[in-house]
Design an enzyme around this catalytic site. Structure first.
Site, mmCIF file in Angstrom:
data_model
loop_
_atom_site.group_PDB
_atom_site.id
_atom_site.type_symbol
_atom_site.label_atom_id
_atom_site.label_comp_id
_atom_site.label_asym_id
_atom_site.label_seq_id
_atom_site.Cartn_x
_atom_site.Cartn_y
_atom_site.Cartn_z
ATOM 1 N N GLU A 1 0.859 -1.055 -0.022
ATOM 2 C CA GLU A 1 -0.018 -0.026 0.052
ATOM 3 C C GLU A 1 1.139 1.305 -0.030
ATOM 4 O O GLU A 1 0.789 1.896 1.014
ATOM 5 C CB GLU A 1 -1.011 -0.091 1.328
ATOM 6 C CG GLU A 1 -2.004 0.946 1.298
ATOM 7 C CD GLU A 1 -2.643 0.985 2.766
ATOM 8 O OE1 GLU A 1 -2.469 0.394 3.389
ATOM 9 O OE2 GLU A 1 -3.648 1.806 2.608
ATOM 10 N N HIS B 1 -4.466 -4.847 -0.149
ATOM 11 C CA HIS B 1 -4.154 -3.680 -0.904
ATOM 12 C C HIS B 1 -3.375 -4.021 -2.049
ATOM 13 O O HIS B 1 -3.855 -4.078 -3.531
ATOM 14 C CB HIS B 1 -3.411 -2.407 -0.462
ATOM 15 C CG HIS B 1 -4.453 -1.647 0.444
ATOM 16 N ND1 HIS B 1 -5.526 -1.097 -0.063
ATOM 17 C CD2 HIS B 1 -4.586 -1.646 1.834
ATOM 18 C CE1 HIS B 1 -6.225 -0.344 0.962
ATOM 19 N NE2 HIS B 1 -5.604 -0.780 2.309
#
Lengths: 573, 573
Positions: free
Chosen positions: A423, A448
């Site tokens: 992320e 993510h």
């Protein structure tokens, strides 16, 4: 069964299409098909002749498997037809490409995307055509909403016909939500802060703390002066304005996101502050019970049937100051889930991914892992696994915690990991290695995975090992990794059919509810005009297949989902 | 030779590392290596056992070839060492990953990126370490420049030590520049508009036209009132301000890009206007001669040794209104190039890619293709090929022009294509299919290819057929495809070592000069901390290898480049 079918169909095809191939290509193809039999049986990808693009890859196999389980027709024929002409194509030559073959190439490319191999029913095709038309309209509008900051786009998205359809669509499971931002802030303020014995304190750094107490709370290092909210609110003339002030402390929403959040540091600071502010409300035991039920209610209302929530299992407290431990919280969670399931028989359940902050020390994380192993043993159906949370760029990397993370193996214990990884846009830094390390530590999914497409080896590993990425588009936009969602790296993953689910990360902080907003951004912005009803369908099915539910519950869940899906289709086509 | 070397080394390795693999994996590996012998000999990619990540792909082979030609040591050993542990890794297990093996995985991933297989000399490593340190500093600065709009970032980039190094670096060739924006606008205004007989006219739509004429020009539909620039400038009190006003018409530069260009439509309108405004200056025959020489001078000053310029070969005119045809312009181009080469023996030369606007009708483009075939016959060393220019989203698609584009094949003539394709974020539209169609029409390179990573099949085809993408990062940012260049899709291509060159598209319109600014954005922003001196080296070598120069000139050019490179390294390490 699938491999022999393919083999047979190619043999059939051979008789009709022999003239398309020169002898070398055809010999290559046949020898590859022979090899393929073996490879395909082993359920793995196999490559066509060097340089050719004929390929039945892992994605096809996976998609086949998924579809079969979901009891849909699979377009094997399409996969085959669309691969054959590639051999012809590679002969080169400058003549005008045959339109039919061009069309097949385009279909072959389409077949690779998420849901690209799903065969749609007539009714589904009808809805798909409508969706495409709606999407074309939105793409030609003055402002394309996924390119606009969500805080500005939200009221416009809510008017979108696509969004309204997505709200009605059965979306499967929410697999990446943090417990502290599970419930609409409006509910927290309008319901929870109106309860008796609620104290509030405004801190020196322009934040707020709440505490339920049967007596005046003691001053704390961050809070000297606690006021009873009821009294304070009565004193202020305008309750609405007062409540809006509280809401502002609990969400990132602002009318001027670019001005208020000039960079990631500022937005993350506010983000972490809002978490802390909500904690005093949410960790009050009686509130937690209602809060959690309300969270499930919001998801259910958005046609979601299962949840995996990341939670630190913070200590909960009673009015008299009594504090409960994590086991107590897990029991509460289990109890509320059961009650919710009884009240809503079409809800599958929920599990917790125990999370600790990556700002902790290695020894603290080691202790947390140890504790999580025990909790997973004590609550095998409630605890899904373990994760580290907080901003990757400033916290410790997974590799820093390697000693702690190998504890389960050392102890011979089982603790599935669900790591946040990648992320970040700090390409090539130590933090950027979290993705590879998450895979090395056998993560079950990747939270993510924003940076994954920049890591070709890690991407291959996660694909081959069927590790899904948890895509949270609005989170990535609000936390300033990306402004125009058309450029979201997940567009690459989606075009390749990489294992993927859609989630909302922190709905209350971003002002979303359920998954429909994030599905909108993923479907319209990231997927573009290419993404179709098959994409939506596979994303929904994925969310159940990549969940921590045991196989028999997944199958039951998929069956239930399919019924809902069929109703959704017949209602809207 | 390479394949047998690899084979041998694996056999050696086998004895030492036997204990690392379980028997199944090892058997798989050996059988694959046997197969490999055949495949590798054929100079193609081959895959390891299904599911494993052992892979010697096209990129490695290509890189090997490049490196060998550039007379560098190739790290075969690295490629091998870094692939072996993948087999081990895939056994799974939760124990702590061996740090040495983790390191090898990271190196394997690094080896896939552009330049990842180049072995750096000791001196190169020294400079590389310095570059990395500088990049770390820039990444930790308050504002990361590739995330800032170029118009704001430019003065800061010019202060960057990395940028200063890139200016000195021999960058090879510029393969994607449009002729109308080849030369700094400052030179156009301060030199060209000061020449005698220059008339100016301000249009109703807030643009400007220029015309050299020995008499008062007639009014035109867009221009009623022509004024002699000399007289007009004399009338205005402040020449500098007046000239700055002219400059504003010829460039996109503004201090408030977000405010002035709210969307792509607005910025493209200004973009096309600026082209039209410059035309009257640039197509004046005596100016064109100087203009073109000046353009080569600017490139040469930025350490560029070869140019392929896209040009519509607009009609040039004399003071008396005489008009020259395209052959005349090509002769002029050839003559000036020759003169420049004589004046600068370290400059390799230049070629023209004849371009027409995609707003033209099919029959007009058909006529243009026919003409281009003839011009390519008449000027085989000057005309590289053909392209269609203008904004893809609003113009016709390549497929619309299919009749016209298959004309060379129909006539049995040769006309290499260098298509702009995928300079769009309209994913899944007809325009988005230009990339596939460019490949179907055997394009020699892909202009921009911004959308390529969203097209897995097209990406495979272009890689297998060794079709380079012409990356123009500043252009993509200014024309509003992307704001933060870390999210540029080419980051995916770069991490995979996709064939790629860096260019500047429209330097004068964006306020750049040469390629150093675009190299900065590509190296610091798109490549991130991962991109190293090897990346820069391969990008420079690529620009010669993917040029239209015949093989012997490429080799001579590479030799010359290598000498310059060696000097650059020894001067800066």
């Amino acid at each position: 069964m699938p491999h022999s079918l393919v083999y047979h169909m190619v043999r059939q095809k051979k008789k009709k299409k022999l003239q398309l191939f020169d002898s070398q290509h055809f010999a290559d193809m046949l020898s590859l098909l022979r090899e393929n039999k073996l490879h395909f049986q082993r359920g793995q990808s196999w490559d066509a002749s060097p340089g050719s693009a004929l390929r039945f890859s892992q994605e096809h196999v996976l998609a086949l498997r998924f579809t079969a389980r979901a009891e849909n027709m699979v377009s094997l024929c399409l996969a085959l037809l669309s691969s054959l002409p590639l051999l012809w194509f590679l002969r080169g030559g400058h003549a005008m490409p045959d339109p039919a073959r061009r069309d097949l190439l385009m279909r072959e490319e389409m077949s690779r995307q998420t849901g690209g191999l799903l065969a749609l029913t007539a009714a589904e095709q009808k809805l798909d055509a409508r969706l495409r038309q709606l999407k074309e309209q939105e793409m030609s509008a003055a402002r394309f909403l996924p390119a606009v900051h969500f805080f500005r786009a939200k009221p416009l998205i809510e008017k979108s016909s696509i969004f309204k359809l997505l709200q009605k669509m059965p979306k499967g499971a929410a697999l990446h939500i943090h417990s502290s931002s599970l419930v609409d802030v409006e509910w927290l303020v309008k319901n929870v802060t109106y309860r008796p014995h609620c104290y509030v304190c405004f801190t020196w750094d322009n934040s707020v703390r709440f505490l339920f107490s049967d007596r005046q709370p003691f001053p704390r290092w961050d809070c000297f002066y606690w006021q009873l909210l009821e009294t304070l609110r009565a004193k202020t003339g305008d309750c609405t304005e007062f409540d809006n002030g509280l809401i502002q402390h609990l969400t990132l929403f602002t009318e001027d996101p670019e001005g208020e959040y000039p960079n990631q540091d500022v937005v993350w600071e506010k983000f972490e502050k809002a978490f802390v502010a909500a904690a005093g409300l949410v960790t009050h035991a009686p509130v937690l019970r209602d809060y959690y039920y309300q969270g499930l209610e919001e998801l259910h209302k958005d046609n979601i049937m299962y949840l995996e929530v990341r939670s630190g299992l913070s200590k909960t407290y009673e009015l008299d100051g009594t504090v409960h431990d994590k086991s107590w919280t897990l029991s509460l969670f289990q109890e509320v889930t059961e009650k919710f399931r009884k009240d809503h028989p079409d809800f599958l359940g929920a599990q917790i991914i125990i999370s600790v902050h990556r700002a902790l020390s290695v020894s603290e994380v080691r202790a947390a892992v140890k504790e999580a192993i025990q909790l997973k043993r004590d609550f095998p159906d409630v605890v899904a696994g373990f994760d580290l949370v907080g901003r990757e760029n400033v916290g410790r990397s997974l590799w820093d915690f390697r000693e702690a993370l190998s504890l389960p193996a050392e102890l011979g214990a089982s603790l599935p990991y669900f790591f946040h990884a990648g992320e970040t846009d700090d390409e090539g830094t130590d933090v950027d290695q979290n993705i590879l390390d998450a895979l090395l530590f056998n993560t079950s999914r990747i939270g993510h995975g924003y940076a994954l497409p920049h890591h070709p080896l890690a991407k291959e590993l996660s694909r081959n090992r069927n590790i899904a990425v948890e895509l949270c588009p609005i989170s990535n936009q609000v936390l300033m990794l990306i402004s125009d969602l058309r450029n979201h790296p997940a567009a690459v993953l989606m075009s390749e059919g990489h294992p993927m689910v859609v989630s909302s990360d922190d709905p209350s902080l971003f002002g979303t509810s359920g998954l429909s907003y994030d599905f909108y951004e993923a479907f319209v912005g990231i997927g573009g005009l290419k993404a179709n009803l098959g994409t939506l369908k596979e994303l929904a099915v994925n969310s159940i297949r990549y969940s921590s539910l045991p196989a028999h519950l997944q199958n039951a869940g998929l069956h239930m989902w399919q019924n809902k899906w069929d109703t959704f289709i017949s209602d809207n086509s």
